[in-house]
Design a protein around this motif. Structure first.
Motif, PDB file in Angstrom:
ATOM      1  N   UNK A   1       0.855  -1.183   0.000  1.00 33.24           N
ATOM      2  CA  UNK A   1       0.000   0.000   0.000  1.00 33.24           C
ATOM      3  C   UNK A   1       0.889   1.231   0.000  1.00 33.24           C
ATOM      4  N   UNK A   2       0.671   2.098  -0.975  1.00 33.20           N
ATOM      5  CA  UNK A   2       1.532   3.269  -1.154  1.00 33.20           C
ATOM      6  C   UNK A   2       0.769   4.547  -0.867  1.00 33.20           C
ATOM      7  N   UNK A   3       1.465   5.471  -0.242  1.00 37.18           N
ATOM      8  CA  UNK A   3       0.929   6.809  -0.030  1.00 37.18           C
ATOM      9  C   UNK A   3       1.202   7.678  -1.259  1.00 37.18           C
ATOM     10  N   UNK A   4       2.405   7.534  -1.812  1.00 38.36           N
ATOM     11  CA  UNK A   4       2.853   8.333  -2.962  1.00 38.36           C
ATOM     12  C   UNK A   4       3.752   7.463  -3.829  1.00 38.36           C
ATOM     13  N   UNK A   5       3.654   7.613  -5.129  1.00 40.03           N
ATOM     14  CA  UNK A   5       4.678   7.118  -6.032  1.00 40.03           C
ATOM     15  C   UNK A   5       5.072   8.276  -6.932  1.00 40.03           C
ATOM     16  N   UNK A   6       6.360   8.610  -6.930  1.00 42.55           N
ATOM     17  CA  UNK A   6       6.879   9.704  -7.744  1.00 42.55           C
ATOM     18  C   UNK A   6       7.909   9.140  -8.714  1.00 42.55           C
ATOM     19  N   UNK A   7       7.617   9.292 -10.000  1.00 44.12           N
ATOM     20  CA  UNK A   7       8.521   8.821 -11.052  1.00 44.12           C
ATOM     21  C   UNK A   7       9.148  10.059 -11.679  1.00 44.12           C
ATOM     22  N   UNK A   8      10.394  10.271 -11.369  1.00 40.39           N
ATOM     23  CA  UNK A   8      11.048  11.486 -11.805  1.00 40.39           C
ATOM     24  C   UNK A   8      11.839  11.288 -13.087  1.00 40.39           C
ATOM     25  N   UNK A   9      11.661  12.200 -14.019  1.00 40.99           N
ATOM     26  CA  UNK A   9      12.522  12.275 -15.194  1.00 40.99           C
ATOM     27  C   UNK A   9      13.579  13.347 -14.956  1.00 40.99           C
ATOM     28  N   UNK A  10      13.131  14.598 -14.782  1.00 40.65           N
ATOM     29  CA  UNK A  10      14.054  15.679 -14.424  1.00 40.65           C
ATOM     30  C   UNK A  10      13.996  15.982 -12.924  1.00 40.65           C
ATOM     31  N   UNK A  11      12.918  15.557 -12.277  1.00 36.91           N
ATOM     32  CA  UNK A  11      12.760  15.785 -10.847  1.00 36.91           C
ATOM     33  C   UNK A  11      13.138  14.536 -10.066  1.00 36.91           C
ATOM     34  N   UNK A  12      13.760  14.722  -8.913  1.00 38.89           N
ATOM     35  CA  UNK A  12      14.051  13.595  -8.041  1.00 38.89           C
ATOM     36  C   UNK A  12      13.487  13.852  -6.655  1.00 38.89           C
ATOM     37  N   UNK A  13      13.310  12.784  -5.928  1.00 40.62           N
ATOM     38  CA  UNK A  13      12.902  12.846  -4.527  1.00 40.62           C
ATOM     39  C   UNK A  13      13.414  11.569  -3.871  1.00 40.62           C
ATOM     40  N   UNK A  14      13.785  11.598  -2.603  1.00 40.30           N
ATOM     41  CA  UNK A  14      13.773  12.742  -1.701  1.00 40.30           C
ATOM     42  C   UNK A  14      14.777  13.824  -2.115  1.00 40.30           C
ATOM     43  N   UNK A  15      14.513  15.022  -1.636  1.00 41.93           N
ATOM     44  CA  UNK A  15      15.384  16.164  -1.926  1.00 41.93           C
ATOM     45  C   UNK A  15      15.768  16.842  -0.626  1.00 41.93           C
ATOM     46  N   UNK A  16      16.272  16.058   0.304  1.00 38.61           N
ATOM     47  CA  UNK A  16      16.592  16.586   1.621  1.00 38.61           C
ATOM     48  C   UNK A  16      17.659  17.663   1.605  1.00 38.61           C
TER      49      UNK A  16
END
Length: 308
Positions: free
Chosen positions: A197-212
């Protein structure tokens, strides 16, 4: 080689302008600078106009097509170039006039005047382009909580609060959001799977995460997608400040990261919303791929081809 300092040929220059993006007061400046730099300007009035304008410009022989707007307008213009199958002939340019301007910031474009400087004298790079079910995206494809929050962020809220509007929408959405049952499979070369079970899925091409560290740019020339999955936690254990911290990029327990040239996502026949650079689609099954160094555009000095 992806690097070129030339400004291209002498073909037609077209700029697609969204006059309502961001604060909505940028049109006079964009028109003035576009005229100085030899652009024909076409203003959008409705969703989808930018796709049609960009496709028509590419089909009529334009070799430089600029998009003046936010990430959604940039996405539409790229979709138009894609529809015309003209990436080999057309250079794209980002003129940031939106609320967040995440993509423009990642490629080092600081504002309207800087964008036009780069169009004429900036370094040009060929960057990757993502595709979700055949539809291109520049920056990211996001599903789950942040996609729902993006869809719920009204133009009025963005005008009043700017970038903070997205945080406010996320806070409003988190108490109502139910995690999505997700099955992820990467390409055969990587051969990784994830199910839960996922809260978020982020598929980055130019963007990345985490970005701490505060940097949101991924390597956008390596042919790989930067995938982050934030696992669902019990609502009672997920304080609002922790949600915002995780959504905005800090590393945390329950965060899975993958690098892959392609992946498939399934949510058990239940359609969920995905945000492609802020443009919404719905799908139960999503195939995401990348085309390496497909899109040519001018970048600023702050752009790092290999951000690490």
């Amino acid at each position: 080689m992806p690097v070129s300092n030339t400004t291209g040929g002498d073909g037609e220059r077209v700029l697609v302008l969204n006059p309502q993006s961001g604060s909505g007061d940028h049109a006079p400046e964009v028109h003035g600078r576009a005229d100085e730099h030899g652009f024909e300007v076409r203003e959008t009035a409705a969703a989808g106009d930018a796709v049609d304008f960009a496709a028509a410009a590419a089909e009529s022989g334009a070799d430089l097509i600029a998009a003046a707007g936010g990430d959604g307008t940039l996405n539409e213009v790229v979709r138009g170039i894609d529809r015309a199958d003209a990436f080999d002939e057309v250079t794209f340019a980002a003129v940031p006039t939106g609320t967040g301007n995440n993509f423009a910031g990642n490629v080092g474009v600081r504002g309207i005047s800087h964008a036009f400087e780069l169009i004429d004298s900036g370094e040009r790079r060929a960057i990757d382009l993502g595709y979700a079910n055949g539809r291109p995206f520049l920056n990211s494809c996001v599903g789950g909580l942040t996609a729902d929050a993006s869809a719920n962020t009204s133009p009025e809220l963005k005008e009043r609060l700017g970038v903070a509007a997205y945080v406010v929408s996320t806070l409003r959405t988190v108490t109502e959001f139910e995690g999505m049952p997700l099955h992820v499979e990467t390409s055969d070369e990587i051969a990784e799977t994830w199910r839960g079970d996922a809260l978020i899925v982020l598929i980055g091409n130019c963007r990345r995460a985490p970005a701490g560290d505060g940097r949101t740019q991924a390597n956008v020339e390596d042919g790989l997608l930067d995938v982050t999955i934030v696992e669902e936690a019990p609502t009672g254990d997920l304080a609002r400040d922790a949600v915002v911290q995780r959504v905005l990029g800090a590393d945390a327990a329950g965060t899975v990261r993958l690098l892959t040239p392609s992946l498939s996502l399934s949510t058990a026949d239940e359609e969920i919303a995905y945000s492609l650079d802020g443009e919404m689609i719905a799908a139960a099954d999503l195939q995401v791929d990348t085309e390496r160094r497909r899109l040519r555009l001018p970048v600023g000095d702050a752009y790092d081809p290999d951000p690490g």
